[in-house]
Scaffold this motif. Structure first.
Motif, PDB file in Angstrom:
ATOM      1  N   GLN A 186       0.806  -1.255   0.044  1.00 40.67           N
ATOM      2  CA  GLN A 186      -0.039  -0.017  -0.118  1.00 40.67           C
ATOM      3  C   GLN A 186       0.821   1.243   0.164  1.00 40.67           C
ATOM      4  N   PHE A 187       2.231   1.155  -0.038  1.00 35.12           N
ATOM      5  CA  PHE A 187       3.087   2.272   0.117  1.00 35.12           C
ATOM      6  C   PHE A 187       3.844   2.418  -1.061  1.00 35.12           C
ATOM      7  N   THR A 188       3.955   3.683  -1.742  1.00 34.58           N
ATOM      8  CA  THR A 188       4.902   4.031  -2.783  1.00 34.58           C
ATOM      9  C   THR A 188       6.130   4.533  -2.528  1.00 34.58           C
ATOM     10  N   PRO A 189       7.288   4.013  -2.695  1.00 31.96           N
ATOM     11  CA  PRO A 189       8.482   4.713  -2.185  1.00 31.96           C
ATOM     12  C   PRO A 189       8.900   5.965  -2.942  1.00 31.96           C
ATOM     13  N   VAL A 190       9.338   6.822  -2.242  1.00 30.63           N
ATOM     14  CA  VAL A 190       9.909   8.238  -2.849  1.00 30.63           C
ATOM     15  C   VAL A 190      11.228   8.054  -3.402  1.00 30.63           C
ATOM     16  N   GLU A 246       0.582   7.803 -12.921  1.00 33.88           N
ATOM     17  CA  GLU A 246       1.473   8.217 -11.749  1.00 33.88           C
ATOM     18  C   GLU A 246       3.006   7.855 -11.756  1.00 33.88           C
ATOM     19  N   ALA A 247       3.481   6.871 -12.499  1.00 29.17           N
ATOM     20  CA  ALA A 247       5.247   6.920 -12.608  1.00 29.17           C
ATOM     21  C   ALA A 247       5.471   8.086 -13.437  1.00 29.17           C
ATOM     22  N   ARG A 250       8.108  13.256 -14.634  1.00 30.56           N
ATOM     23  CA  ARG A 250       8.155  14.687 -15.149  1.00 30.56           C
ATOM     24  C   ARG A 250       8.242  15.578 -14.014  1.00 30.56           C
ATOM     25  N   LEU A 251       7.540  15.368 -13.038  1.00 33.95           N
ATOM     26  CA  LEU A 251       7.467  16.580 -12.062  1.00 33.95           C
ATOM     27  C   LEU A 251       8.741  16.746 -11.398  1.00 33.95           C
ATOM     28  N   GLY A 252       9.406  15.617 -11.263  1.00 34.62           N
ATOM     29  CA  GLY A 252      10.983  15.606 -10.544  1.00 34.62           C
ATOM     30  C   GLY A 252      11.800  16.327 -11.471  1.00 34.62           C
ATOM     31  N   GLY A 253      11.784  15.983 -12.855  1.00 36.20           N
ATOM     32  CA  GLY A 253      12.593  16.939 -13.506  1.00 36.20           C
ATOM     33  C   GLY A 253      12.257  18.335 -13.739  1.00 36.20           C
ATOM     34  N   TRP A 254      10.862  18.760 -13.936  1.00 42.37           N
ATOM     35  CA  TRP A 254      10.732  20.210 -13.837  1.00 42.37           C
ATOM     36  C   TRP A 254      10.901  20.908 -12.536  1.00 42.37           C
ATOM     37  N   LEU A 255      10.848  20.208 -11.492  1.00 43.16           N
ATOM     38  CA  LEU A 255      11.381  20.833 -10.174  1.00 43.16           C
ATOM     39  C   LEU A 255      12.892  20.820 -10.192  1.00 43.16           C
ATOM     40  N   ARG A 256      13.567  20.156 -10.519  1.00 44.71           N
ATOM     41  CA  ARG A 256      15.018  19.993 -10.697  1.00 44.71           C
ATOM     42  C   ARG A 256      15.552  21.381 -11.749  1.00 44.71           C
TER      43      ARG A 256
END
Length: 339
Positions: free
Chosen positions: A114-118, A290-291, A296-302
């Protein structure tokens, strides 16, 4: 380190009569079971307060992807937490950050699945709690934003809309228009969150404002509201415009309703003659989303190309008031309870 044996949990005391208020909920300290085989103990760091809970706690709507909540039930929703204990042969380790759907409590014990690692080093883990993946999915899967599109996003200052304007711009939109409830919010949205213009209630018909903001019409609409705003958006659409319907805030803000409907009058003749498409969006129809969103979110934030706006609420005791505040105009962006 001794593991916690209790945790505070927010539960529904009674079904609200109209819009929810803090007294409709209780915050109680409850026993926390020790993790069994295959189970993980997670201490929550933060969780999302989202308007869809109005529907679940008020008994509105049918055929929902999530269950209605009754008196005594614990609230739930997206959360970010830290693993405190995990099976030695499992994929998680103490100290790992994870996301999951057991928010509205300080800690949870559940099966590891039930948990998704960050991802280690993810630039702003709290952004993964936001509902903005729905905006990304609606704009990419349902509406298919193209280079040069004129895009309308309703409820632009909420958890989805405050990032959807930025996402539309990153996907190639030439002009992005939003709607919100106050000039102050409109100013923030235009001042760096991707919007060229934001419409607010000023006494004029919404259709008139939209005609001024998009004189040549709309190509894409991400509608999170319904009601009058959807009616006007159909009236302003260009040939072949694509609508992604991903919310019903007009109904959730109406104290006379139960949050499960948001009626709108739309011109079906215009829809047919202009070849418009109106499709509902739900994340459950896109298990691969989600993946892709996280990458994409991680790339845009960086790269500093996207901002995660949110309003922080400190402590679980203030969570019921934060939910009530969603319907009375409080907060900007995502509303996050930090523990």
């Amino acid at each position: 380190m001794a593991l916690p044996s209790t945790a505070r949990v927010v539960r529904l005391k009674s079904r609200p009569q109209g819009l929810p208020v803090a007294s409709d909920f209780t915050v109680a300290e409850e026993a926390l079971a020790a993790p069994g085989p295959g189970e993980v103990l997670v201490r929550n760091r933060a969780f999302l307060v989202f308007p869809g809970l109005r529907t679940l706690i008020s008994g509105g709507g049918e055929n929902l992807p999530m269950m209605h909540l009754g008196a005594g039930d614990a609230l739930f929703g997206p959360a970010l937490g830290e693993v405190l204990a995990a099976p030695e042969d499992g994929p998680l380790r103490p100290g790992d950050l994870v996301t999951h759907l057991a928010g509205w409590r300080e800690a949870v014990v559940a099966d590891a699945a039930q948990f998704t690692p960050v991802e280690p080093g993810f630039p702003q883990p709290l952004a993964l709690v936001s509902a903005a993946s729905a905006g990304y999915g609606a704009l990419t899967r349902t509406a298919g934003v193209r280079e040069g599109d004129v895009v309308l996003v309703t409820a632009a200052s909420g958890a989805v809309g405050s990032m959807a304007g930025q996402i539309a711009r990153l996907l190639g939109a030439s002009r992005v228009i939003g709607t919100t409830r106050s000039p102050e919010r409109a100013e923030r949205l235009v001042g760096g969150l991707g919007y060229d213009a934001v419409l607010v209630a000023d006494g004029r018909p919404f259709a008139e404002q939209l005609a001024e903001a998009a004189p040549e019409g709309l190509d894409v609409v991400l509608d999170l509201v319904g009601g009058e705003q959807l009616t006007a958006a159909v009236g302003a659409a260009r040939r072949g415009a694509r609508f992604a319907l991903a919310g019903a805030i007009a109904g959730q803000l109406d104290p006379a309703r139960r949050g499960g409907d948001a009626p709108a009058v739309v011109d079906t003749f215009r829809i047919s003659t202009l070849g418009l498409s109106l499709r509902g969006f739900t994340i459950l129809d896109h298990p691969d989303l989600e993946a892709e969103w996280r990458e994409r979110l991680g790339g845009w934030l960086r790269e500093g190309r996207i901002t995660f706006p949110y309003t922080a609420v400190r402590g679980i005791d203030r969570a019921p008031g934060a939910l009530s505040g969603l319907f009375t105009g409080g907060g900007f962006g995502a509303t996050i309870v930090e523990l």
